[in-house]
Each structure stands twice: as structure tokens, then as C-alpha cells.
Write an enzyme that holds these catalytic residues in place. Structure first.
Site, PDB file in Angstrom:
ATOM      1  N   GLY A 108      -1.269  -0.836   9.087  1.00 36.24           N
ATOM      2  CA  GLY A 108      -0.764   0.479   8.726  1.00 36.24           C
ATOM      3  C   GLY A 108       0.256   1.010   9.715  1.00 36.24           C
ATOM      4  O   GLY A 108       0.195   0.741  10.916  1.00 36.24           O
ATOM      5  N   HIS A 144      23.638   2.770  12.982  1.00 34.72           N
ATOM      6  CA  HIS A 144      24.835   3.605  13.078  1.00 34.72           C
ATOM      7  C   HIS A 144      25.682   3.137  14.257  1.00 34.72           C
ATOM      8  O   HIS A 144      25.181   2.525  15.206  1.00 34.72           O
ATOM      9  CB  HIS A 144      24.450   5.069  13.241  1.00 34.72           C
ATOM     10  N   ARG A 162      -1.102 -13.583  20.751  1.00 30.58           N
ATOM     11  CA  ARG A 162      -1.859 -14.824  20.650  1.00 30.58           C
ATOM     12  C   ARG A 162      -1.528 -15.508  19.328  1.00 30.58           C
ATOM     13  O   ARG A 162      -1.086 -14.858  18.376  1.00 30.58           O
ATOM     14  CB  ARG A 162      -3.372 -14.583  20.738  1.00 30.58           C
ATOM     15  N   ASN A 193       0.831  -1.205   0.000  1.00 33.42           N
ATOM     16  CA  ASN A 193       0.000   0.000   0.000  1.00 33.42           C
ATOM     17  C   ASN A 193       0.870   1.261   0.000  1.00 33.42           C
ATOM     18  O   ASN A 193       2.096   1.188   0.005  1.00 33.42           O
ATOM     19  CB  ASN A 193      -0.954  -0.016   1.189  1.00 33.42           C
ATOM     20  N   ALA A 230      -1.418  -2.551  13.564  1.00 31.65           N
ATOM     21  CA  ALA A 230      -1.139  -1.197  13.103  1.00 31.65           C
ATOM     22  C   ALA A 230      -0.368  -0.399  14.155  1.00 31.65           C
ATOM     23  O   ALA A 230      -0.654  -0.485  15.349  1.00 31.65           O
ATOM     24  CB  ALA A 230      -2.447  -0.488  12.759  1.00 31.65           C
ATOM     25  N   ARG A 282      12.344  -6.912  17.457  1.00 33.48           N
ATOM     26  CA  ARG A 282      12.907  -8.252  17.661  1.00 33.48           C
ATOM     27  C   ARG A 282      12.129  -9.239  16.795  1.00 33.48           C
ATOM     28  O   ARG A 282      11.046  -8.930  16.308  1.00 33.48           O
ATOM     29  CB  ARG A 282      12.837  -8.650  19.131  1.00 33.48           C
TER      30      ARG A 282
END
Length: 203
Positions: A156, A129, A197, A99, A174, A180
Site C-alpha cells: 500500500g 518538469h 534481501r 486495489n 508499503a 531507481r
């Protein structure tokens, strides 16, 4: 990648140590590397052309997308705008949907599986960095690979940080910040993103 682009890349590879280190997965100095700056300038210029032409000439926009990302599979559907630093460092599986406002920063290898759903305003960051003050001032950074499995859904505004792997079939809620690895087959949300879950079985 076009023949001209491939030949230019090989020429830059022969003359630029930072580009060779990027390909080998080592530390680089983007700010002092003419080759890396040329490659990102070219990628950003191509993204700008894609974004300008997408709705007027979708066939040409698709051609430019496939030229920018030679590791793209078939049936990929995307919406502009996109912004990508190094198209040749991205692999995208078949039938994935991307998207609007897709952003990939840095030269770490990014692998996105097949049948993925990438929500709007998702961002993948690959460079770390240097923590050491002197090395950071000297411009050293380490691009790290990001891997997204097959049939992954990113909601999103998901942010993925360097070195992360997301397993097959997982859903990232979203606004999550993925710092991790996320296992396969789970719903994961939050900042930092954590599994909450397993994916519910159908029926």
C-alpha cells in the site's frame, strides 16, 4: 479504445505537435496543448464514470475500464476509485489486481506485467518538469516510461517516480518511494526504496 476515440486521437495527432512529441518520447508542454488537455479531460471523465458505476453496474464499469485502457489484458480485477491521465499510454498484463486509489500521472508509457498485485493508494508518476528555471516557467516536461515486471507486489501507498523499472517477482514494501530501478526477485523497502534481501525460496 472505441472507434470514435481512435479517430479523434488520430485527428489530434495530426494537428498537435505536443501530442506527437509525447508519442515519440520527447519534451512536451501540457499547459499550452489543447490536445493533451482534451485527452486528459476525457480520461478523467471516464474514470469518474467508472468510479460512480462500479458497484451498481460492474459489467459497465469493466467495459469503460477496457475502453479507457485498450492495452489492458484479460482477467484484470480493480477497485475504485482510479485516476488516470492517459489510458492509451498504459499496458496491463493478464490477471493483475489493482486495489483502490490507483493513480497514474502524466503521459509516459506505463507497463505493468501479468499477475501483479497493486496495493491501495499506489501512485505512478511519469513526468519530470524542466530543472532550468526559464524552461520550467515555459511549461516544459519530459514524460518517462515506468515498467513493472510480472508477478510484482506493490504494498500500500507505494510511489513510483519517472523512468523506473521494477523486475519480475519483486516485492515493494508499503510506503516505499521507488526512485531507481529495482532488480528481479528481491524485497525492497524504504525512501528511497532499496533491495534488502532476495525473495525466499518456497519450502
Amino acid at each position: 479504445m472505441s472507434v470514435q476515440r481512435a479517430e479523434r486521437f488520430e485527428a489530434l495527432l495530426a494537428e498537435d505537435e505536443d501530442l506527437r512529441r509525447l508519442v515519440d518520447g520527447g519534451w512536451i508542454r501540457y499547459r499550452t496543448s489543447p490536445a493533451l488537455q482534451e485527452l486528459t479531460w476525457d480520461a478523467h471523465a471516464t474514470c469518474a464514470r467508472i468510479n460512480r458505476t462500479y458497484y451498481d453496474d460492474p459489467v459497465e464499469a469493466q467495459r469503460l475500464f477496457e475502453e479507457l485502457i485498450p492495452g489492458a489484458g484479460t482477467g484484470i480485477d480493480f477497485r475504485p476509485p482510479i485516476s488516470i491521465d492517459y489510458g492509451m499510454r498504459i499496458r496491463i498484463g493478464d490477471r493483475t489486481f489493482i486495489n483502490a486509489d490507483f493513480l497514474v500521472i502524466g503521459g509516459g508509457l506505463v507497463t505493468i506485467g501479468s499477475d501483479c498485485l497493486i496495493g491501495p493508494r499506489c501512485a505512478i508518476y511519469t513526468p519530470n518538469h524542466a530543472e532550468d528555471l526559464e524552461r520550467r516557467l515555459d511549461g516544459w516536461e519530459l514524460p518517462e516510461a515506468v515498467t513493472i515486471g510480472n508477478n510484482v507486489w506493490l504494498g500500500g501507498s507505494v510511489t513510483i517516480t519517472p523512468g523506473v523499472t521494477i523486475g519480475d517477482n519483486s516485492i515493494i514494501g508499503a510506503g516505499s518511494v521507488v526512485t531507481r530501478d529495482i532488480p528481479a526477485g528481491v524485497v525492497a523497502v524504504g525512501n528511497p526504496c532499496r533491495p534488502v534481501r532476495p525473495i525466499a525460496a518456497a519450502g
